[in-house]
Design an enzyme around this catalytic site. Sequence first.
Site, mmCIF file in Angstrom:
data_model
loop_
_atom_site.group_PDB
_atom_site.id
_atom_site.type_symbol
_atom_site.label_atom_id
_atom_site.label_comp_id
_atom_site.label_asym_id
_atom_site.label_seq_id
_atom_site.Cartn_x
_atom_site.Cartn_y
_atom_site.Cartn_z
ATOM 1 N N ASN A 26 -58.734 51.732 36.691
ATOM 2 C CA ASN A 26 -60.118 51.477 37.074
ATOM 3 C C ASN A 26 -60.780 52.634 37.805
ATOM 4 O OD1 ASN A 26 -59.036 51.374 39.622
ATOM 5 N ND2 ASN A 26 -59.517 49.241 40.001
ATOM 6 N N VAL A 58 -56.965 42.842 38.161
ATOM 7 C CA VAL A 58 -57.724 43.514 39.213
ATOM 8 C C VAL A 58 -57.772 45.023 39.017
ATOM 9 C CG1 VAL A 58 -57.412 41.750 40.983
ATOM 10 C CG2 VAL A 58 -55.752 43.594 40.788
ATOM 11 N N TYR A 59 -56.965 45.564 38.107
ATOM 12 C CA TYR A 59 -57.014 46.995 37.817
ATOM 13 C C TYR A 59 -58.202 47.344 36.932
ATOM 14 C CZ TYR A 59 -52.150 47.238 39.432
ATOM 15 O OH TYR A 59 -50.997 47.170 40.157
ATOM 16 N N GLY A 60 -58.957 46.400 36.521
ATOM 17 C CA GLY A 60 -60.076 46.586 35.599
ATOM 18 C C GLY A 60 -59.857 45.571 34.494
#
Length: 73
Positions: A26, A58-60
Amino acid sequence: MEKVRRMNLGSQGLEVSAQGLGCMSNGYYGPGKPEADMIKLVHHAIHHGITFLDTSDVYGPYANEILLGKFLL
């Protein structure tokens, strides 16, 4: 080539490399790298015995899972 140590993951008999590859994509740690370079990195890790690939929404949203899908093609 040196063998990567392996360990159990959970209690279902799954085994993975003790070292993993974080797949955050991200841009949190700076600008992202070209996709072709990242696919080469995954190939390099797998070639050297890394089987634990750390992904998370949550990393993208889905970005790292899509990249790993391209690697698997």
